[in-house]
Enzyme design. Structure first.
Site, PDB file in Angstrom:
ATOM      1  N   SER A 144       0.850  -1.187   0.000  1.00 15.19           N
ATOM      2  CA  SER A 144       0.000   0.000   0.000  1.00 15.19           C
ATOM      3  C   SER A 144       0.884   1.234   0.000  1.00 15.19           C
ATOM      4  O   SER A 144       2.085   1.167   0.240  1.00 15.19           O
ATOM      5  CB  SER A 144      -0.924   0.000   1.225  1.00 15.19           C
ATOM      6  OG  SER A 144      -0.176   0.044   2.403  1.00 15.19           O
ATOM      7  N   THR A 145       0.285   2.383  -0.258  1.00 15.63           N
ATOM      8  CA  THR A 145       1.054   3.623  -0.419  1.00 15.63           C
ATOM      9  C   THR A 145       1.907   3.939   0.793  1.00 15.63           C
ATOM     10  O   THR A 145       3.083   4.288   0.677  1.00 15.63           O
ATOM     11  CB  THR A 145       0.092   4.794  -0.687  1.00 15.63           C
ATOM     12  OG1 THR A 145      -0.709   4.473  -1.817  1.00 15.63           O
ATOM     13  CG2 THR A 145       0.867   6.067  -0.958  1.00 15.63           C
TER      14      THR A 145
END
Length: 511
Positions: A31-32
């Site tokens: 994820s970011t």
């Protein structure tokens, strides 16, 4: 075997983990906010998974990477490709670095494990060392999944509290700025004028959402390259941000945020923002009240007359206007007034003897006319060629397919050390940005397709939807299809008989 509502796991066949020539799919997710963390990078996960597969003498046939995607659901490109491979029996085992790389949802976890089991595909996590071939392994996996979901919900709650606090301070809680503002939140005067034009058409010209969209498109005032639709007009008028208000609302029971009428469907927080507004709060509240009144069908008598502006007298050619009958009481005490139509020449000079038509009678004649066309398809010029809208949708879908193929190539090049992780992420970010743009375009086109009628071929749909829509939608539908409806009858002196119509027919002219 562990019990879970709606899910069951069948034991995997004996060969699943007993072969050394097993085909393994390595699934990687970052994820970011995890991209910079040690051990969670794409490159780190890839190295560890390849080493693990080699230690098991498994053949790695696919490396699937979801870069920048949360584990809150299964709507991820690489995850969908993984499921496709599972269902087509292209792999024998799915390998992940940690369980939360796969999912953080207990329900999704059981869905995936059930899917793997039904297709005789095993699952391994290199960190937790769980084995889905045993009851104890599945039980422990389920327990760990519960903690993974708890962690995700805890994070989500902290994020929500942080966003709510930002809103209370008069700041935006994230996301893209709406149409009318640039990426830094500065007002774009040209777009602001279009938004003011939307309100003007709604308030001063009393146009419907659909008619406003058509007018703006005819005037060439597009929405950043996209055509206006009924939905985008409604969402624009409902958006409190244009009145200088920042709104933060909770989710519905299905876990999604409402698009329309958010303040009526969930709890919201409204605070004054520090951005430049397009409308005043008073203007916003004024047209919002009118929207709510119209949606309830009691804003004016104009909506009572479905055929106002469309009807012509078949004897003298004059327009026919709507009136309401005198009040009468029903048995339950309800007061009703029914609409009817009268020739304007009969009213003004009594030089036409056209009888009056009840609105129910006109509706009956229109339905009878359409039904006659349905029985005689030769009366309709059916369009066999694809419309321009269909071609645009096909083009966007083709572009999306090309992005998916390019994403696979980038991942293949990364796995084979032809590009670095930095280059992979740059390419995937570019593809993701383009994909999101195309998906928005596709949604706009599909919305247009739902709203757009091809005439007269779409005429047949009127019968199917007529009893399911309200007066406002009925009137919009009629105004979109018909340019003129002429009433004809040979009768002169009509004596009203309850629940019966006198002989009559219609002729029409389409838009």
């Amino acid at each position: 075997m562990i019990a879970h509502p709606g899910f069951s796991f069948e034991p995997l066949t004996e060969h699943t983990f007993g072969r050394i020539d097993m085909r393994a799919a390595l699934y990687i997710r970052v994820s970011t906010d995890e991209q910079a963390r040690e051990g969670f990078s794409i490159d780190a996960q890839k190295r560890k998974l390849l080493a693990y597969a080699e230690s098991q003498d498994w053949e790695v046939v696919s490396v699937l990477i979801d870069d920048g995607y949360s584990a809150k659901d299964l709507n991820r490109p690489a995850m969908q490709e993984l499921l496709h491979k599972v269902r087509n029996k292209e792999i024998d085992v799915v390998v992940v670095f940690k369980l939360d790389r796969l999912t953080r949802s207990v329900r999704d976890l059981y869905t995936l494990l059930d899917e793997f089991s039904r297709h005789d595909v095993g699952f391994r996590s290199t960190q937790e060392q769980f084995d889905t071939t045993t009851t104890m392994g599945r039980a422990m996996l389920g327990i760990l999944g519960i903690f993974a979901q708890w962690e995700r919900e805890t994070i989500a709650e902290r994020v929500r509290i942080g966003m709510e606090q930002k809103v209370r301070q008069g700041k935006r809680h994230g996301g893209k700025y709406p149409y009318g503002y640039d990426r830094n939140g500065n007002l774009i005067q040209e777009e602001a004028e279009v938004i003011r034009r939307v309100r003007e058409l709604y308030m001063k010209e009393n146009l419907s959402f659909l008619k406003i969209a058509e007018r703006l498109n005819q005037e060439g005032k597009f929405r950043r390259g996209y055509e206006w639709t009924r939905n985008t007009v409604a969402l624009t008028l409902e958006n409190p941000y244009y009145a200088g208000i920042i709104r933060f609302g909770s989710k519905m029971k299905n876990g999604k945020y409402p698009q329309r009428k958010r303040d009526l469907r969930v709890d919201v927080i409204d605070v004054p923002g520090d951005h430049e507004a397009i409308w005043t709060v008073e203007e916003y509240e004024e047209h919002l009240r009118l929207m709510r009144m119209r949606s309830e069908g009691n804003h004016s008598r104009k909506l009572d007359y479905l055929f106002s502006g469309l009807l012509r007298c078949g004897r003298c050619g004059s327009t026919m206007f709507g009136r309401l009958t005198t009040k009468r009481s029903l048995r339950n005490g309800e007061i009703v007034r029914n609409p009817y139509y009268m020739c304007s020449r009969r009213r003004d000079s009594k030089t036409c003897d056209m009888p009056m038509f009840r609105q129910k009678h006109v509706e009956h004649l229109i339905m009878k006319y359409i039904e006659s066309i349905r029985l005689d398809r030769s009366k309709i010029e059916l369009k066999q060629d694809q419309t321009e809208l269909d071609r645009k949708i096909r083009r966007v879908n083709n572009d999306l397919n090309r992005i998916r193929e390019r994403r696979k190539r980038w991942q293949y090049m990364f796995v084979n050390d032809l590009i670095s992780e930095i280059e992979l992420r740059r390419h995937l970010d570019e593809e993701k940005e383009q994909e999101e743009k195309l998906l928005r375009e596709l949604q706009e086109l599909e919305n247009q397709k739902k709203e757009e009628f091809v005439y007269p071929a779409k005429l047949l749909e009127v019968i199917d939807v007529w009893d399911q829509i309200g007066n406002q939608e009925k009137r919009e539908l009629l105004l979109t299809i018909f340019d003129e409806i002429t009433l004809h009858t040979n009768e002169t002196n009509i004596k009203g008989v309850k629940n019966r119509f006198f002989p009559a027919w219609v002729t029409v002219r389409y838009k």
